[in-house]
Design a protein around this motif. Structure first.
Motif, mmCIF file in Angstrom:
data_model
loop_
_atom_site.group_PDB
_atom_site.id
_atom_site.type_symbol
_atom_site.label_atom_id
_atom_site.label_comp_id
_atom_site.label_asym_id
_atom_site.label_seq_id
_atom_site.Cartn_x
_atom_site.Cartn_y
_atom_site.Cartn_z
ATOM 1 N N LYS A 223 14.309 58.913 77.606
ATOM 2 C CA LYS A 223 14.113 58.937 79.046
ATOM 3 C C LYS A 223 15.070 59.950 79.682
ATOM 4 O O LYS A 223 16.264 59.894 79.459
ATOM 5 C CB LYS A 223 14.351 57.544 79.627
ATOM 6 C CG LYS A 223 14.014 57.450 81.107
ATOM 7 C CD LYS A 223 14.207 56.035 81.613
ATOM 8 C CE LYS A 223 13.855 55.936 83.091
ATOM 9 N NZ LYS A 223 14.047 54.568 83.622
ATOM 10 N N LYS A 224 14.495 60.861 80.463
ATOM 11 C CA LYS A 224 15.304 61.890 81.098
ATOM 12 C C LYS A 224 15.930 61.345 82.374
ATOM 13 O O LYS A 224 15.238 60.744 83.209
ATOM 14 C CB LYS A 224 14.456 63.124 81.425
ATOM 15 C CG LYS A 224 13.915 63.836 80.201
ATOM 16 C CD LYS A 224 13.139 65.081 80.598
ATOM 17 C CE LYS A 224 12.616 65.804 79.367
ATOM 18 N NZ LYS A 224 11.848 67.023 79.746
ATOM 19 N N SER A 225 17.197 61.578 82.524
ATOM 20 C CA SER A 225 17.884 61.136 83.723
ATOM 21 C C SER A 225 17.927 62.281 84.722
ATOM 22 O O SER A 225 17.978 63.463 84.352
ATOM 23 C CB SER A 225 19.312 60.677 83.389
ATOM 24 O OG SER A 225 20.021 61.726 82.764
ATOM 25 N N LYS A 226 17.883 61.959 85.994
ATOM 26 C CA LYS A 226 17.883 62.959 87.042
ATOM 27 C C LYS A 226 19.257 63.636 87.138
ATOM 28 O O LYS A 226 20.280 62.975 87.071
ATOM 29 C CB LYS A 226 17.526 62.331 88.381
ATOM 30 C CG LYS A 226 16.108 61.799 88.438
ATOM 31 C CD LYS A 226 15.805 61.246 89.810
ATOM 32 C CE LYS A 226 14.373 60.728 89.876
ATOM 33 N NZ LYS A 226 14.064 60.168 91.220
ATOM 34 N N GLN A 227 19.230 64.955 87.295
ATOM 35 C CA GLN A 227 20.466 65.698 87.431
ATOM 36 C C GLN A 227 20.871 65.755 88.903
ATOM 37 O O GLN A 227 20.024 65.949 89.777
ATOM 38 C CB GLN A 227 20.314 67.121 86.878
ATOM 39 C CG GLN A 227 20.110 67.178 85.374
ATOM 40 C CD GLN A 227 19.983 68.594 84.880
ATOM 41 O OE1 GLN A 227 19.717 69.501 85.650
ATOM 42 N NE2 GLN A 227 20.179 68.808 83.593
ATOM 43 N N GLN A 228 22.118 65.562 89.153
ATOM 44 C CA GLN A 228 22.633 65.621 90.502
ATOM 45 C C GLN A 228 23.479 66.870 90.678
ATOM 46 O O GLN A 228 24.148 67.314 89.751
ATOM 47 C CB GLN A 228 23.462 64.373 90.824
ATOM 48 C CG GLN A 228 24.601 64.105 89.860
ATOM 49 C CD GLN A 228 25.326 62.827 90.179
ATOM 50 O OE1 GLN A 228 25.057 62.205 91.203
ATOM 51 N NE2 GLN A 228 26.253 62.434 89.325
ATOM 52 N N VAL A 229 23.408 67.422 91.857
ATOM 53 C CA VAL A 229 24.108 68.662 92.172
ATOM 54 C C VAL A 229 25.357 68.323 92.973
ATOM 55 O O VAL A 229 25.319 67.494 93.886
ATOM 56 C CB VAL A 229 23.204 69.615 92.982
ATOM 57 C CG1 VAL A 229 23.927 70.930 93.259
ATOM 58 C CG2 VAL A 229 21.912 69.870 92.223
#
Length: 254
Positions: A29-35
């Motif tokens: 499961k891919k986790s969302k990247q945060q900026v």
């Protein structure tokens, strides 16, 4: 007997429930990247993309401010008028140019270099060239008063204004004796912007660059202006130019 609770509906059989979707084996499961900004606690966390630094804005145009030249022109304080002839527009002076007070009028016309709208920019540019052509010995004492208007015009970082100011500087250096040498102490105010735009040449490939014919190529104009400064600035001109613009090569020593 078992008494059913009031309001409870009939129970659904187990087979009617919606089956849950199961992910296939081996699927990650891919986790969302945060900026986040750099040098923060969040930047050290996993799945974090560090936002790059903002643009410095070295080539960004600065907003123009109301000039004293526009104020005096709208008030009718200049002895000039617009004259049309077969060659185009030109300035009709109501008095002889040689009799003008250069300490008063020349800095005001140089202040109009920041203007980009007609007729202000036309009167300022053409008035400067007329006064430099007929000024003679009156130009040299006014040099310290011209530095701030020249610096303000170059600091706008507008391509059109820079090209006009560079042509005026070339005419100013050659207008009278000792003017080029009088500009040498003020190189630190004039040359920093030229160092930024020095290598801004148009790469047209096999095409034709008409800006060279019209003298609107900033890189070429800056090179011509620096060479004029070196030729007319005396012995210390090259050292001072080299200090502010390290990539400049002498046109006399080479």
């Amino acid at each position: 007997m078992v008494v059913e609770e009031a309001g409870s509906g009939p129970s659904k059989p187990v087979g009617d429930r919606c089956p849950q979707l199961q992910e296939p084996l081996g699927h990650v499961k891919k986790s969302k990247q945060q900026v986040s900004d750099g040098f923060t606690v969040k930047a050290m966390m996993k799945n974090t993309v560090v936002r790059g630094p903002p643009l410095a804005g070295a080539f960004k145009e600065r907003p123009t401010k109301p000039t004293a030249f526009r104020k005096f022109y709208d008030r009718g304080d200049f002895p000039i008028a617009l004259e049309h002839d077969a060659k185009g527009n030109r300035i009709a002076w109501k008095v002889e140019i040689e009799k003008l007070d250069y300490h008063f009028y020349l800095p005001l016309f140089f202040d109009g270099l920041c203007e980009m709208t007609f007729p202000y920019e036309f009167f300022a540019r053409q008035g400067i060239h007329d006064m430099l052509e007929h000024g003679g010995n009156k130009i040299l004492p006014v040099i310290p008063q011209l530095i701030i208007p020249i610096k303000n015009a170059l600091s706008l970082r507008n391509r059109q204004v820079i090209c006009i100011t560079l042509k005026v500087l070339q005419h100013l250096v050659a207008s009278a004796d000792m003017v080029g040498e009088a500009l040498v102490p003020y190189y630190r105010q004039i040359l920093p912007v030229l160092n930024i735009f020095k290598n801004m040449n148009v790469n047209s490939g096999d095409g034709i660059d008409y800006s060279q014919q019209k003298r609107e190529n900033i890189g070429d104009l800056i090179q011509e202006t620096l060479e004029a400064f070196e030729r007319c600035g005396g012995e210390t001109a090259y050292i001072n130019i080299k200090y502010m613009i390290p990539t400049y090569q002498s046109c006399i020593l080479n």
